[in-house]
Design a protein around this motif. Structure first.
Motif, PDB file in Angstrom:
ATOM      1  N   VAL A   1      39.603  12.582  46.067  1.00  0.00           N
ATOM      2  CA  VAL A   1      40.443  12.403  47.242  1.00  0.00           C
ATOM      3  C   VAL A   1      39.677  12.893  48.463  1.00  0.00           C
ATOM      4  O   VAL A   1      39.054  13.958  48.418  1.00  0.00           O
ATOM      5  CB  VAL A   1      41.761  13.194  47.107  1.00  0.00           C
ATOM      6  CG1 VAL A   1      42.606  13.060  48.372  1.00  0.00           C
ATOM      7  CG2 VAL A   1      42.543  12.728  45.895  1.00  0.00           C
ATOM      8  N   ILE A   2      39.702  12.097  49.512  1.00  0.00           N
ATOM      9  CA  ILE A   2      39.096  12.496  50.775  1.00  0.00           C
ATOM     10  C   ILE A   2      40.198  12.560  51.823  1.00  0.00           C
ATOM     11  O   ILE A   2      40.884  11.569  52.069  1.00  0.00           O
ATOM     12  CB  ILE A   2      38.000  11.511  51.210  1.00  0.00           C
ATOM     13  CG1 ILE A   2      36.826  11.545  50.225  1.00  0.00           C
ATOM     14  CG2 ILE A   2      37.511  11.830  52.629  1.00  0.00           C
ATOM     15  CD1 ILE A   2      35.755  10.505  50.485  1.00  0.00           C
ATOM     16  N   CYS A   3      40.397  13.730  52.393  1.00  0.00           N
ATOM     17  CA  CYS A   3      41.380  13.921  53.455  1.00  0.00           C
ATOM     18  C   CYS A   3      40.685  13.691  54.791  1.00  0.00           C
ATOM     19  O   CYS A   3      39.782  14.442  55.158  1.00  0.00           O
ATOM     20  CB  CYS A   3      41.970  15.323  53.387  1.00  0.00           C
ATOM     21  SG  CYS A   3      43.223  15.631  54.650  1.00  0.00           S
ATOM     22  N   LEU A   4      41.087  12.630  55.483  1.00  0.00           N
ATOM     23  CA  LEU A   4      40.429  12.213  56.717  1.00  0.00           C
ATOM     24  C   LEU A   4      41.361  12.404  57.898  1.00  0.00           C
ATOM     25  O   LEU A   4      42.523  12.001  57.865  1.00  0.00           O
ATOM     26  CB  LEU A   4      40.021  10.738  56.606  1.00  0.00           C
ATOM     27  CG  LEU A   4      39.183  10.155  57.736  1.00  0.00           C
ATOM     28  CD1 LEU A   4      37.758  10.721  57.691  1.00  0.00           C
ATOM     29  CD2 LEU A   4      39.135   8.625  57.644  1.00  0.00           C
ATOM     30  N   ASN A   5      40.865  13.041  58.912  1.00  0.00           N
ATOM     31  CA  ASN A   5      41.556  13.090  60.202  1.00  0.00           C
ATOM     32  C   ASN A   5      40.478  13.004  61.276  1.00  0.00           C
ATOM     33  O   ASN A   5      40.094  13.997  61.878  1.00  0.00           O
ATOM     34  CB  ASN A   5      42.403  14.342  60.351  1.00  0.00           C
ATOM     35  CG  ASN A   5      43.497  14.171  61.401  1.00  0.00           C
ATOM     36  OD1 ASN A   5      43.547  13.145  62.079  1.00  0.00           O
ATOM     37  ND2 ASN A   5      44.359  15.158  61.530  1.00  0.00           N
ATOM     38  N   GLN A   6      39.931  11.822  61.448  1.00  0.00           N
ATOM     39  CA  GLN A   6      38.708  11.511  62.167  1.00  0.00           C
ATOM     40  C   GLN A   6      37.481  12.027  61.399  1.00  0.00           C
ATOM     41  O   GLN A   6      36.625  11.254  61.021  1.00  0.00           O
ATOM     42  CB  GLN A   6      38.707  12.041  63.616  1.00  0.00           C
ATOM     43  CG  GLN A   6      39.518  11.201  64.592  1.00  0.00           C
ATOM     44  CD  GLN A   6      40.992  11.454  64.493  1.00  0.00           C
ATOM     45  OE1 GLN A   6      41.440  12.594  64.623  1.00  0.00           O
ATOM     46  NE2 GLN A   6      41.756  10.415  64.237  1.00  0.00           N
ATOM     47  N   HIS A   7      37.419  13.334  61.175  1.00  0.00           N
ATOM     48  CA  HIS A   7      36.370  13.904  60.339  1.00  0.00           C
ATOM     49  C   HIS A   7      36.914  14.090  58.921  1.00  0.00           C
ATOM     50  O   HIS A   7      38.108  13.917  58.675  1.00  0.00           O
ATOM     51  CB  HIS A   7      35.918  15.259  60.904  1.00  0.00           C
ATOM     52  CG  HIS A   7      37.007  16.294  60.859  1.00  0.00           C
ATOM     53  ND1 HIS A   7      38.054  16.318  61.750  1.00  0.00           N
ATOM     54  CD2 HIS A   7      37.233  17.330  59.993  1.00  0.00           C
ATOM     55  CE1 HIS A   7      38.870  17.326  61.463  1.00  0.00           C
ATOM     56  NE2 HIS A   7      38.387  17.952  60.390  1.00  0.00           N
ATOM     57  N   VAL A   8      36.042  14.435  57.995  1.00  0.00           N
ATOM     58  CA  VAL A   8      36.483  14.754  56.636  1.00  0.00           C
ATOM     59  C   VAL A   8      37.012  16.181  56.641  1.00  0.00           C
ATOM     60  O   VAL A   8      36.249  17.142  56.754  1.00  0.00           O
ATOM     61  CB  VAL A   8      35.333  14.610  55.617  1.00  0.00           C
ATOM     62  CG1 VAL A   8      35.793  15.063  54.233  1.00  0.00           C
ATOM     63  CG2 VAL A   8      34.844  13.163  55.564  1.00  0.00           C
ATOM     64  N   CYS A   9      38.340  16.320  56.537  1.00  0.00           N
ATOM     65  CA  CYS A   9      38.939  17.656  56.476  1.00  0.00           C
ATOM     66  C   CYS A   9      38.531  18.355  55.186  1.00  0.00           C
ATOM     67  O   CYS A   9      38.180  19.527  55.183  1.00  0.00           O
ATOM     68  CB  CYS A   9      40.462  17.571  56.519  1.00  0.00           C
ATOM     69  SG  CYS A   9      41.155  17.002  58.067  1.00  0.00           S
ATOM     70  N   CYS A  10      38.629  17.598  54.079  1.00  0.00           N
ATOM     71  CA  CYS A  10      38.355  18.174  52.781  1.00  0.00           C
ATOM     72  C   CYS A  10      38.273  17.058  51.761  1.00  0.00           C
ATOM     73  O   CYS A  10      38.717  15.935  52.004  1.00  0.00           O
ATOM     74  CB  CYS A  10      39.444  19.168  52.390  1.00  0.00           C
ATOM     75  SG  CYS A  10      41.106  18.591  52.770  1.00  0.00           S
ATOM     76  N   SER A  11      37.687  17.378  50.625  1.00  0.00           N
ATOM     77  CA  SER A  11      37.572  16.386  49.567  1.00  0.00           C
ATOM     78  C   SER A  11      37.505  17.093  48.226  1.00  0.00           C
ATOM     79  O   SER A  11      37.103  18.249  48.137  1.00  0.00           O
ATOM     80  CB  SER A  11      36.321  15.521  49.770  1.00  0.00           C
ATOM     81  OG  SER A  11      35.145  16.295  49.718  1.00  0.00           O
TER      82      SER A  11
END
Length: 262
Positions: A191-201
């Motif tokens: 899972v990749i959490c995206l909010n413009q940048h990669v928040c976390c994965s």
């Protein structure tokens, strides 16, 4: 990353000088299923369009395997309602032979709709039709934009299970995006959490029936869905918006990760 189907290095896409995708790096190989999650405006669709080659990068690189075949499944059908169009004709518009089209429809469970109007399909039937059109290409990479849009919870479970089966059968890579930050498919490898940048994965957690989770999110989780638990130094509301700082130790849907701000 020479064996990657797609390798993205420090990708930035700007609109009017504003970064919509900001220094994102990821790689996807055969057999991978990656889900991109995040709120509206997070850059998910822009990232997908860049992978598809229909959105130019402002900076950074996207490397694709030689002769890469991509099957794309959009959120929904956008067709003129007055245009007569059968499922058969819609599939043939993909440029694939009829035999391949019929085989793909059978694999996604909708071959009985061959002569039906695309305008009369349910949400689940439409998604299976779109998946069949992508499948007919025998793709190396399946790209799905919120594939469960307009599908009820039981249909979602079956659809995600089918996507996993197709990954195994085709030995393809799968990348899909979702609006829901907290519910992701058990089939997902990363899972990749995206909010413009990669928040976390990271890897999704096992399914949770924790009463605190159900209380927080208002509904039990279907058996085929998993909750992605991680902690970071901010939390999100149900829509994925950042709402404040958190401390590690919570087990009710906050998220544990490393940040990738560079």
């Amino acid at each position: 990353m020479s064996d990657a189907l797609v390798a993205i290095d420090n990708l930035t896409v700007q609109f009017d000088g504003r970064p919509v995708v900001d220094r994102v790096s990821l790689s996807l190989h055969r057999g991978d299923i990656i889900t991109i999650i995040g709120p509206n405006g997070a850059g998910k669709t822009t990232l997908i369009k860049a992978i598809l080659g229909i959105q130019a990068a402002t900076s950074g690189r996207i490397m694709r395997a030689r002769d890469l075949v991509i099957g794309y499944v959009p959120q929904h059908l956008s067709l003129e309602s007055t245009l007569p169009l059968s499922v058969k004709r819609f599939m043939l518009l993909s440029g694939q032979p009829l035999s391949e089209c019929v085989s793909a429809l059978a694999r996604t469970g909708v071959s009985h709709l061959l002569n039906a109007s695309v305008h009369h399909l349910s949400g689940g039937e439409q998604q299976r039709l779109l998946l069949a059109r992508a499948l007919a290409r025998k793709p190396d990479l399946l790209v799905l934009d919120e594939p469960a849009q307009g599908v009820d919870i039981n249909g979602q479970a079956a659809l995600y299970d089918l996507i996993r089966q197709l990954r195994d059968e085709l030995n393809c890579g799968v990348i899909m995006i979702s609006h829901d930050l907290h519910l992701v498919m058990a089939a997902t490898d990363k899972v990749i959490c995206l909010n413009q940048h990669v928040c976390c994965s990271g890897h999704p957690a096992d399914i949770s029936h924790d009463p605190a989770f159900i209380e927080t999110f208002g509904r039990p989780v279907a058996e085929s869905l998993a909750v992605y638990h991680h902690h970071h130094n901010h939390s999100h509301d149900l829509h994925g918006n950042v709402v404040g700082s958190v401390h590690s130790g919570s087990a009710t849907g906050h998220e544990e990760c490393h940040h990738d701000h560079h």
